[in-house]
Design an enzyme around this catalytic site. Structure first.
Site, short mmCIF file in Angstrom:
data_model
loop_
_atom_site.label_atom_id
_atom_site.label_comp_id
_atom_site.label_asym_id
_atom_site.label_seq_id
_atom_site.Cartn_x
_atom_site.Cartn_y
_atom_site.Cartn_z
N TYR A 118 0.85 -1.20 0.00
CA TYR A 118 0.00 0.00 0.00
C TYR A 118 0.89 1.25 0.00
CZ TYR A 118 -3.89 -3.13 0.66
OH TYR A 118 -4.82 -4.12 0.47
N HIS A 150 -4.60 -10.56 4.16
CA HIS A 150 -3.19 -10.16 4.15
C HIS A 150 -2.34 -10.96 5.14
CE1 HIS A 150 -3.14 -6.94 1.26
NE2 HIS A 150 -4.27 -6.48 1.74
N GLY A 184 -13.51 -5.26 3.21
CA GLY A 184 -12.79 -5.02 1.96
C GLY A 184 -11.71 -6.07 1.70
N TYR A 190 -15.27 -3.66 -5.89
CA TYR A 190 -14.34 -3.14 -6.88
C TYR A 190 -15.12 -2.72 -8.11
CZ TYR A 190 -11.19 -5.23 -3.66
OH TYR A 190 -10.54 -5.55 -2.51
N ARG A 215 -13.06 -12.22 0.07
CA ARG A 215 -13.39 -12.65 -1.29
C ARG A 215 -13.74 -14.15 -1.27
NH1 ARG A 215 -12.49 -10.63 -6.29
NH2 ARG A 215 -11.34 -8.78 -5.67
#
Ligand code: SAM
Length: 272
Positions: free
Chosen positions: A34, A146, A141, A194, A175
């Site tokens: 990021y 991660h 989100g 998205y 997801r």
């Protein structure tokens, strides 16, 4: 080399994946992913209006049903949910481990006339940085993805559990990697989350230990995220092991769905 490729190359140079990008499977690597250029473009990727329309009042309704007032947005990103929930009257604290994303969240809040209360913290050490107990934690989100290390997933859920009130709830989404791993369905067709125009988010590599996504923006810039492909029932199991008593899992905001159909799963886990 065309101008578009130049921009793409420059942007790529800033993200650090080294010579073997498929070998990068580390929980702390999000810090190098990021980067500022990506944080600046993130809102093109998620398109706030489109996202608000697609998720409706789902999260607001769940939080109200559970009587939540104090909400900790642990993956604030650029602030979409923090802003929406604050506008809806919740008392929100916004946490993120990426200073770039958090700065963008703060700026987005200012643009909408609010001061977000931001805390720079990594979930793995959350209780060190967070004071008090919250009625709800949101981790949205596709952020939990991660974490590459199973012990750290346990640890993070324990951290979340510890900063929740005795009857608090955790709302965590992911997801639908089952569809991707099992080669089912037709990928991210519904575009929940998205939904920016002229932005492409596509899997570049998928195996049981890595989902590497490629994000291409209208200006030709390209970024990547390396993520761990979480299976739905695995995540539910982790939550149960962390002590959550009831876990309801929605598919694209619906209670009933076929396993491979939704693009996203949303888990609502209750402590009591
Ligand atoms: N929730 C936002 C959204 O939906 O637009 C952001 C989602 S983005 C995919 C994931 C966010 O999680 C990033 O802002 C990243 O910095 C943050 N993150 C990832 N791992 C983290 C960790 N271990 N501690 C704190 N933040 C983390």
């Amino acid at each position: 080399m065309g101008n578009e490729q130049n921009v793409a190359t420059m942007a790529n140079q800033e993200q650090e994946f080294g010579e073997e990008p498929l070998e990068v499977r580390e929980s702390g690597h999000y810090q190098d992913e990021y980067i500022k250029g990506f944080a600046e473009r993130w809102d093109d990727l998620i398109d706030w209006d489109g996202r608000a329309a697609s998720e409706g009042d789902f999260f607001i309704d769940v939080l109200r049903q559970h009587g939540a007032k104090h909400v900790l947005d642990v993956a604030a990103g650029t602030g979409f949910h923090s802003v929406r929930l604050q506008e809806a009257g919740f008392d929100v604290v916004s946490v993120d481990g990426s200073p770039n994303m958090l700065a963008k969240a703060f700026a987005n809040g200012r643009k909408r006339g609010m001061i977000l209360r931001t805390v720079h913290s990594d979930w793995r050490w959350l209780s060190r940085d967070i004071v008090g107990r919250y009625d709800a934690i949101i981790c949205l989100g596709n952020s939990f993805t991660h974490l590459f290390d199973e012990n750290q997933r346990h640890r993070v859920l324990a951290e979340f559990y510890s900063v929740l009130a005795h009857d608090g709830i955790l709302i965590l989404d992911q997801r639908n990697y089952d569809a991707l791993l099992d080669n089912q369905g037709d990928g991210p067709s519904h575009q929940y989350y998205y939904c920016g125009d002229d932005v492409k988010a596509e899997p570049e590599h998928v195996d049981e230990g890595l989902a590497r996504f490629r994000y291409t923006f209208a200006d030709g810039s390209v970024f990547h995220l390396n993520m761990f492909p979480l299976r739905r029932d695995y995540v539910r199991g982790l939550m149960r092991e962390a002590g959550f008593q009831q876990i309801d899992t929605y598919g694209d905001f619906q209670e009933s769905y076929k396993h491979y159909d939704p693009d996203f799963f949303i888990h609502v886990a209750q402590k009591a």
